[in-house]
Design an enzyme around this catalytic site. Structure first.
Site, PDB file in Angstrom:
ATOM      1  N   SER A  17       0.431  -0.753   0.013  1.00 20.91           N
ATOM      2  CA  SER A  17       0.046  -0.066  -0.043  1.00 20.91           C
ATOM      3  C   SER A  17       0.666   1.276   0.054  1.00 20.91           C
ATOM      4  O   SER A  17       0.214   2.071  -0.669  1.00 20.91           O
ATOM      5  CB  SER A  17      -0.819  -0.132   1.049  1.00 20.91           C
ATOM      6  N   ASP A  65      -2.694   6.701  10.803  1.00 25.83           N
ATOM      7  CA  ASP A  65      -2.626   5.849  11.487  1.00 25.83           C
ATOM      8  C   ASP A  65      -1.477   5.048  11.147  1.00 25.83           C
ATOM      9  O   ASP A  65      -0.872   4.168  11.834  1.00 25.83           O
ATOM     10  CB  ASP A  65      -2.962   4.827   9.871  1.00 25.83           C
ATOM     11  N   HIS A  92       1.081   4.949   6.836  1.00 26.75           N
ATOM     12  CA  HIS A  92       1.230   5.414   5.606  1.00 26.75           C
ATOM     13  C   HIS A  92       1.518   6.778   5.640  1.00 26.75           C
ATOM     14  O   HIS A  92       2.137   7.612   6.801  1.00 26.75           O
ATOM     15  CB  HIS A  92       0.137   5.462   5.078  1.00 26.75           C
TER      16      HIS A  92
END
Length: 871
Positions: A107, A313, A316
């Site tokens: 991601s 979070d 990221h």
């Protein structure tokens, strides 16, 4: 007691002797030694780290101030959407192939994919690559067939409920207009599937130009932080490295992005097993495996992340970090293609032109001849000294007696006749002429040899990648602290001038000196983004032109010669360094805008004042009607300037005429830069001439008295009102610069208000007698070499034609500025000395010889003019 005093006396005598050695010659010798040491140091760095500037972009760097990333040793350009699109189009034009970028990973790699897409095409959305009935990605089907419908989800197909930015699927984006293709391959774990993908990409019809891969966080998460997975991870990376090494396309750039640190305090419960210690272990494996593979470790991405906070979070990256990463990738891909002025990372040095090779060859020949002659002279002198040492004392005494006899004969009015030596008058004259020619030739060749050595340093600094370059960085501290140091030194070294006149030579040199030092600091710190500082710098440039108009009108008014040789002597002094740099650095004359500007306005002043009817103080005193002539001349000049400004078409019709068009256009064959510079200070020269005329006549009619050291105005009330008016003038213009928020609007008003702060400063500087006669010798010394400092800064103080900063000592910015400044000052002083030596030889007092040299100079320029299309 005497024995005890002897060492003190000896020690006291040594101090002045040491101080005496710090002259300009020894300072320049030290600068040459310093340059030699720096060349050796950077040679070692290049041998150790290589000459690829991409290494600095992708491996090292630091933050300058707040959120401004500086790669190690090179300049990074901030690409806009237009820049990125032009880069992709130019790639297609140059190579005939599409740009293909591949992203492989989890991601965080997907974040990078979307950030680049946001830069290239903000409104576009990538297509989702579907999976088969077994859950396997069909992304490999798109490697050779990028528009295969069976692998791309249609709008009716609801493939994934999450937003695309969070989808655990491969994505593809194609832009036929930009010839750009970008694919994201979802591989959170680098297993055999990733190895097969790398292998297939290398064998595909369209091998990606850029591959960005990275993985590790999912391995940690799925293994619950177990160390047992490290061996499997290393084995998989070895297979990936082996597959990448078999790629046939050696031009592709394969980057392995190290895993970025996390913020454990923000991580969710499922991600708490992802610790920075484990991330470091995974990164160490990647560093070890990919050390000698096609994959290059992208270390600087992690350095950027370490200086930033993570997203909410904790895993990221935030938006600022992603923008830095994207700019690194785009600079890596586009700088070589686009040739941005402020982007030197991943960009090779420009190749030398034929003209540069010829110019440096001539200068090298001169340097060789002068060095040979100096070596021969030194050897001959030592040989004569050795021969003299073997002479007997009797011969020395006999020689002394003979010398005394000769002196007595000469003292009694007897001359040694040329006939007694076997020479006639013509032979003596011929030999004297030959000796003068030899002496002048040696001066010219030696001066050109030194100039060639200086130009070689210029070329090494700014036309090669040998020395490092960095972006400019502005902060209030960076700008004002050097300003404070400079003015503290200037106020410390002050003296009393012999002259009491307004704007006497010492005062104008002082003014030029501190202005030039401020301009240097302004250019190095990139302060042009601050509009008040930008406008104040415009005043300083206007002040130079103001002084040009004032000085030359005063010269002509006081009966100075308007001869042909003096015209070219002034032009030669102003243009020698610039012309040589243009030839050696392959830059148009207009690149060094200040010299063309000053030269042009000097020609205008010369034409206005030298053409009949001539006007001077003596002529006006004999015939008062002559005042009308000078008023008509100045009004005509103002009218001509206004007409040119009001009609840009008329302006271009004059300045775009061949062959002098080449003097006013940039390398892109545009005249906008000359139009901007000319229009910005179009009236400054007139302000100086008008002020000079008013001052000289006020002095003549006794309105002011600067013949002694007392105040300029005798009446206290008038003096007080004049000082208040001057303070209001400076304060008013400063208030204007603060309240003006648009550079174009500020520039429109500046040309009409420029005289206000200039005249106000002159009044405050000269109205009080003690202040008028004192000056700063520190600033005045720099003022004498201000022109050379201004031109020299382009290549040996700044970098990339003033778009960056030259770095001779990396990682120590303050020390680097001190060293580059010292070398720049020595270079400027030496060029100033060389110019002074060449002026009387290049432009003799005899107008016939001057005309001959001017014709020869233009004939030498004919081949260059023909090559550049001037005719």
């Amino acid at each position: 007691m005497a024995e005890n005093e002897a060492p003190d006396t000896k020690r006291g005598r040594s101090y002045p002797e040491i101080i005496k050695q710090f002259n300009s010659l020894n300072a320049k010798i030290l600068a040459v030694v310093l340059v030699g040491c720096l060349v050796g140091y950077h040679g070692i760095l290049r041998f150790k780290d290589g000459s690829d500037t991409c290494q600095g972009l992708l491996t090292k760097g630091r933050y300058q101030g707040n959120n401004l990333w500086q790669p190690y040793g090179c300049m990074i350009h901030s690409l806009s959407r237009i820049d990125a699109n032009n880069c992709l189009r130019k790639t297609r034009f140059q190579t005939g192939e599409d740009s293909h970028w591949a992203f492989i990973g989890d991601s965080r790699i997907r974040q990078l994919y979307f950030e680049i897409l946001k830069l290239v095409d903000p409104e576009a959305e990538p297509s989702v690559i579907v999976k088969d009935i077994y859950g396997n990605n069909l992304d490999q089907l798109l490697i050779d067939v990028p528009f295969r419908v069976s692998a791309i989800a249609t709008e009716q197909t609801n493939v994934y409920s999450r937003p695309l930015e969070k989808a655990h699927s491969s994505l593809t984006y194609n832009n036929s207009e930009l010839s750009f293709r970008m694919t994201f391959f979802w591989r959170p774990i680098f297993n055999q599937s990733a190895v097969d993908l790398i292998h297939q990409l290398g064998l595909s019809k369209s091998v990606p130009n850029v591959v960005i891969a990275g993985s590790g966080a999912w391995d940690i998460k799925l293994s619950n932080g177990s160390d047992a997975v490290l061996d499997v991870y290393e084995s998989n990376l070895k297979q990936v490295a082996k597959a990448a090494n078999n790629w046939p396309n050696r031009n592709s750039k394969l980057l392995w992005k190290l895993q970025d640190p996390v913020d454990s305090s923000k991580l969710s419960e499922q991600r708490q097993v992802i610790t920075n210690d484990l991330i470091d272990e995974y990164n160490e494996i990647a560093l070890r495996v990919f050390q000698h593979s096609r994959f290059q470790i992208w270390k600087s991405a992690r350095l950027v992340t370490e200086g930033m906070v993570t997203a909410d979070d904790g895993l990221h990256l935030n938006a600022v970090t992603l923008k830095h990463h994207v700019q690194m990738l785009m600079n890596m891909y586009c700088n070589e293609r686009m040739g941005f002025d402020d982007g030197t990372c991943c960009r090779s040095a420009e190749s030398a032109t034929t003209l540069q090779v010829v110019t440096f060859t001539i200068l090298l020949v001169c340097l060789t001849i002068s060095s040979t002659w100096m070596a021969y002279r030194s050897f001959d002198l030592r040989l004569k000294q050795r021969r003299q040492s073997y002479r007997s004392i009797e011969n020395l005494m006999e020689a002394d007696e003979t010398e005394e006899i000769v002196k007595d004969v000469m003292a009694n009015g007897h001359a040694v006749q040329a006939d007694s030596l076997g020479l006639d008058d013509k032979t003596s004259t011929r030999k004297a002429a030959v000796k003068d020619v030899e002496s002048n030739s040696r001066i010219v060749v030696t001066a050109l040899g030194k100039l060639g050595l200086i130009m070689a340093y210029f070329y090494l600094c700014d036309r090669t990648t040998f020395f490092m370059k960095e972006n400019k960085y502005y902060s209030h501290l960076n700008f004002w602290v050097p300003i404070g140091y400079v003015f503290a030194l200037g106020f410390f070294f002050h003296e009393e001038s012999r002259s009491t006149k307004v704007l006497h030579r010492d005062q104008t040199d002082e003014w030029k000196g501190w202005m030039q030092l401020v301009i240097l600091i302004y250019h190095m710190t990139g302060a042009s983004q601050v509009i008040p500082l930008y406008m104040q710098m415009r005043v300083l440039v206007s002040s130079y032109l103001f002084l040009t108009g004032f000085g030359h009108l005063s010269f002509f008014w006081n009966g100075g010669s308007a001869s042909f040789p003096r015209l070219f002597q002034v032009l030669f002094r102003m243009n020698l360094m610039t012309v040589v740099i243009c030839l050696c650095m392959n830059r148009p004359y207009q690149s060094y805008y200040f010299v063309p500007l000053v030269s042009f306005w000097y020609l205008v002043v010369y034409i206005v004042l030298a053409l009949p009817p001539k006007v001077s103080s003596a002529i006006c005193e004999a015939n008062p009607v002559a005042y009308l002539y000078i008023i008509i001349k100045l009004c005509s000049l103002l009218a001509a300037i206004t007409i040119l400004y009001m009609s840009e078409v008329f302006f271009q019709a004059i300045f775009l005429v061949r062959p002098w068009k080449a003097l006013f256009v940039t390398s892109n064959d545009e005249i906008h830069e000359w139009w901007f510079r000319w229009s910005l200070d179009r009236y400054s020269i007139c302000y100086g001439m008008i002020f000079g005329l008013l001052y000289l006549n006020a002095q003549k009619f006794g309105l002011i008295d600067d013949s002694a050291r007392h105040h300029l105005l005798s009446r206290t009330r008038i003096r007080f009102l004049v000082v208040v008016a001057a303070l209001l003038g400076l304060g008013g213009y400063t208030a204007f610069t603060i309240t003006c928020h648009s550079k174009p609007k500020c520039n429109e008003v500046h040309s009409y208000l420029a005289f206000l702060p200039i005249v106000s400063f002159i009044v405050l500087r000269n109205v009080f007698g003690p202040l008028r006669v004192r000056y700063s010798s520190f600033f005045a010394w720099f003022g004498k070499i201000s022109l050379e400092l201004f031109i020299g800064q382009y290549h040996v103080w700044l970098a990339a034609d003033t778009h960056g900063v030259l770095v001779l000592i990396p990682n120590y910015p303050v020390l680097n500025v001190m060293v580059t400044t010292y070398i720049l000052v020595c270079v400027a002083h030496e060029v100033h000395t060389i110019t002074g030596q060449l002026v009387p030889l290049a432009v003799p007092a005899d107008w016939k010889k001057t005309l001959r040299n001017v014709i020869l100079f233009f004939l030498a320029l004919v081949p260059i003019a023909i090559h550049d299309g001037m005719f």
